[in-house]
Design an enzyme around this catalytic site. Structure first.
Site, PDB file in Angstrom:
ATOM      1  N   THR A   1     106.056  38.350 -40.246  1.00  4.99           N
ATOM      2  CA  THR A   1     105.280  37.300 -39.613  1.00  4.99           C
ATOM      3  C   THR A   1     104.164  37.890 -38.756  1.00  4.99           C
ATOM      4  O   THR A   1     104.328  38.948 -38.184  1.00  4.99           O
ATOM      5  CB  THR A   1     106.249  36.500 -38.711  1.00  4.99           C
ATOM      6  OG1 THR A   1     107.304  36.027 -39.531  1.00  4.99           O
ATOM      7  CG2 THR A   1     105.573  35.349 -38.020  1.00  4.99           C
TER       8      THR A   1
ATOM      9  N   GLY B   1     114.288  34.360 -38.617  1.00  5.68           N
ATOM     10  CA  GLY B   1     113.945  33.064 -38.059  1.00  5.68           C
ATOM     11  C   GLY B   1     115.107  32.155 -37.720  1.00  5.68           C
ATOM     12  O   GLY B   1     115.021  31.331 -36.804  1.00  5.68           O
TER      13      GLY B   1
ATOM     14  N   ARG C   1     113.604  27.309 -48.024  1.00  4.07           N
ATOM     15  CA  ARG C   1     113.980  27.774 -46.680  1.00  4.07           C
ATOM     16  C   ARG C   1     112.760  27.824 -45.763  1.00  4.07           C
ATOM     17  O   ARG C   1     111.685  28.292 -46.138  1.00  4.07           O
ATOM     18  CB  ARG C   1     114.627  29.149 -46.788  1.00  4.07           C
ATOM     19  CG  ARG C   1     115.025  29.774 -45.449  1.00  4.07           C
ATOM     20  CD  ARG C   1     113.983  30.774 -44.977  1.00  4.07           C
ATOM     21  NE  ARG C   1     114.391  31.477 -43.756  1.00  4.07           N
ATOM     22  CZ  ARG C   1     113.591  32.271 -43.058  1.00  4.07           C
ATOM     23  NH1 ARG C   1     112.340  32.471 -43.452  1.00  4.07           N
ATOM     24  NH2 ARG C   1     114.011  32.866 -41.961  1.00  4.07           N
TER      25      ARG C   1
ATOM     26  N   GLY D   1     110.903  37.655 -36.393  1.00  8.14           N
ATOM     27  CA  GLY D   1     112.284  38.131 -36.513  1.00  8.14           C
ATOM     28  C   GLY D   1     113.005  37.331 -37.567  1.00  8.14           C
ATOM     29  O   GLY D   1     112.376  36.596 -38.328  1.00  8.14           O
TER      30      GLY D   1
ATOM     31  N   GLY E   1     111.681  29.062 -41.746  1.00  6.09           N
ATOM     32  CA  GLY E   1     112.113  29.815 -40.568  1.00  6.09           C
ATOM     33  C   GLY E   1     111.531  29.231 -39.293  1.00  6.09           C
ATOM     34  O   GLY E   1     111.235  28.031 -39.216  1.00  6.09           O
ATOM     35  N   ASP E   2     111.362  30.077 -38.282  1.00  7.19           N
ATOM     36  CA  ASP E   2     110.897  29.586 -36.992  1.00  7.19           C
ATOM     37  C   ASP E   2     109.380  29.496 -36.877  1.00  7.19           C
ATOM     38  O   ASP E   2     108.871  28.812 -35.982  1.00  7.19           O
ATOM     39  CB  ASP E   2     111.423  30.490 -35.866  1.00  7.19           C
ATOM     40  CG  ASP E   2     110.894  31.919 -35.994  1.00  7.19           C
ATOM     41  OD1 ASP E   2     110.938  32.468 -37.114  1.00  7.19           O
ATOM     42  OD2 ASP E   2     110.414  32.470 -34.988  1.00  7.19           O
TER      43      ASP E   2
END
Lengths: 310, 310
Positions: free
Chosen positions: A177, A231, A205, A229, A207-208
């Site tokens: 990221t 996520g 999927r 990281g 993530g954050d």
């Protein structure tokens, strides 16, 4: 004297020195420096922190070294699905996008969503339609093709596992990221994050990175944060907002809040990665609990710093 | 003596008394009571708060009165796109899903994601594939067809505006998300939220319902929260986690934290809606800044309460 600052990251994870050649390292450092400097120039010319973080992330997206935009990894279906978000600390306005393909710069789409959609979070084909309506740049699949990423994908398919970002080997974790945080001459904070997801990722999927509070947060009364990281742990920990909450509700310093979140709270869940953050007083924190994090920062009265390892 | 409790909501907004007939009101009250009682029975039999909130939300999803599951509103394309999330306060595990069609009970999918996917947040066709792989119940489009919703949709198409949930008129706002929070006999907290989105919504818009920290949060050390309202403001405010953060970092009571978040912080952004929350000491708070919120609660030593208006 204007008190401005910017920090950027290009992902965290197990970045092994033994796998890093001088050429590779020079490439990463040059890419980070270029993105940082353009962001800095924007701030220095009196423009907004929003413009600065958007431009820095756009440049990182355009570089195939990082897992975002052009360098995005392949999904299980051999496609590219990207997520991004941006937040304005002055107004608490935000724009988020997930699961888009063929968008050249997801961070520009996140900003467009924030400013033109009347919504905060758009996704998938609908978000692509919104981008097309506003004439945002699209690229064909070939633009996102990268031989290294494709080999990662084939290798992951063979093992049928999910590789987090641009690992050299499946045992080596990297979270590719990218993100930026900045404060401008008017004291406005902003942050942006963008990702190409995980190699061989399945089932849509997310993530954050596109989530306000998890991967991205900015608030003029506290700080601006961008995370990288695995996520899942950042989603469950509401990591980016947690740094802000610790500052606002516990009167912690940016550094103490960042350390607590990354080294204690994320660690307790076995979460790995890092954050970059800048506060209203132009303190910068770049904290990670992984082996390394591609990162760079510069602020009024300080030289440019570019680092990969601890 | 077991100290257990559960609270549920069926959406907030401008619920005009003048538009409410005794028959309609009876229908809403009966549906809330049924969902609440099944959740209560689960807790009373010693099962987990996760099971209780999942079941209560499943029942609300099955009732066409609420904008979730069967009662989901129509998107701009004449389809149904649903979002849901669930969180376990004991482990901080969570499951989230957005933009799925034809899934009978999105809350069951959220739980499945939490327990079986290795991820936290799945979306769109990928999430549907995951559901099919695990033999979750699908329903044809007809199952989600409701004449009232369809007329809302046609009316919105004509005006080409976006109606938030099940408004009777476009000037009347209702946020029909459903949710539940509970504490079980072992002191474990859980929360779940599910929504059918906005009538005539475009561009793959996602609100706060599937987002941990915004629409849903649970943590055994503080509280469990489920939100309903115009999701954009809840996303930007990280509302559900904010209640928890105020309790943990400022030592505020559940009621004070809920009031601050709903009546001061959301209001400052012109955000409208409400939250239901339960804390580790079995205090229950059901706070909203809109005209009404469909809600019900019951706990050890207290009778069932069912309310619509202030």
């Amino acid at each position: 004297m204007k008190n401005i600052g910017i920090a950027i990251h290009g992902g965290a994870g197990t970045i092994l020195r033994s796998k890093m050649t001088p050429e590779k390292e020079t490439g990463y450092r040059r890419a980070l420096e270029e993105a940082l400097k353009e962001g800095w120039d924007i701030l220095n010319s009196g423009r907004s922190s929003l413009d600065a973080v958007e431009r820095a992330v756009e440049l990182l997206e355009n570089n195939p070294l990082f897992n975002a935009g052009k360098g995005s990894v392949f999904t299980h279906e051999g496609k590219h699905e990207m997520d991004a978000s941006i937040m304005d600390g002055k107004t608490l306005n935000a724009g988020c996008v997930s699961s888009v393909s063929n968008i050249k710069n997801p961070v520009l789409l996140a900003r467009l969503i924030m400013e033109k959609s009347g919504f905060v979070y758009l996704s998938g084909k609908g978000a692509e339609k919104f981008a097309a309506y506003h004439n945002l740049a699209f690229e064909k699949d070939e633009y996102f093709y990268d031989e290294f990423r494709y080999k990662q994908y084939l290798s992951a398919l063979e093992k049928d596992n999910v590789i987090l970002d641009h690992s050299y080997e499946s045992t080596e974790k990297k979270f590719g990221t990218v993100g930026a945080v900045a404060i401008d001459s008017e004291g406005n904070l902003a942050s942006a994050t963008s990702t190409g997801g995980m190699t061989n990722k399945k089932f849509g999927r997310i993530g954050d990175s596109p989530i306000i509070g998890a991967g991205t947060y900015a608030n003029n009364s506290t700080c601006a944060v961008s995370c990288t990281g695995n996520g899942e742990y950042f989603l469950r920990s509401v990591t980016a907002y947690d740094v802000s909450a610790l500052m606002e509700y516990r009167n912690m310093s940016l550094e103490d809040a960042s350390d607590l979140v990354v080294h204690t709270k994320l660690k307790a869940l076995n979460g790995e990665g890092g954050i970059i953050a800048i506060d209203k007083d132009n303190n910068i924190s770049m904290t990670f609990n992984s082996e390394g994090m591609y990162r760079a920062s510069v602020k009024t009265g300080k030289e440019i710093e570019i680092n990969i390892y601890k």
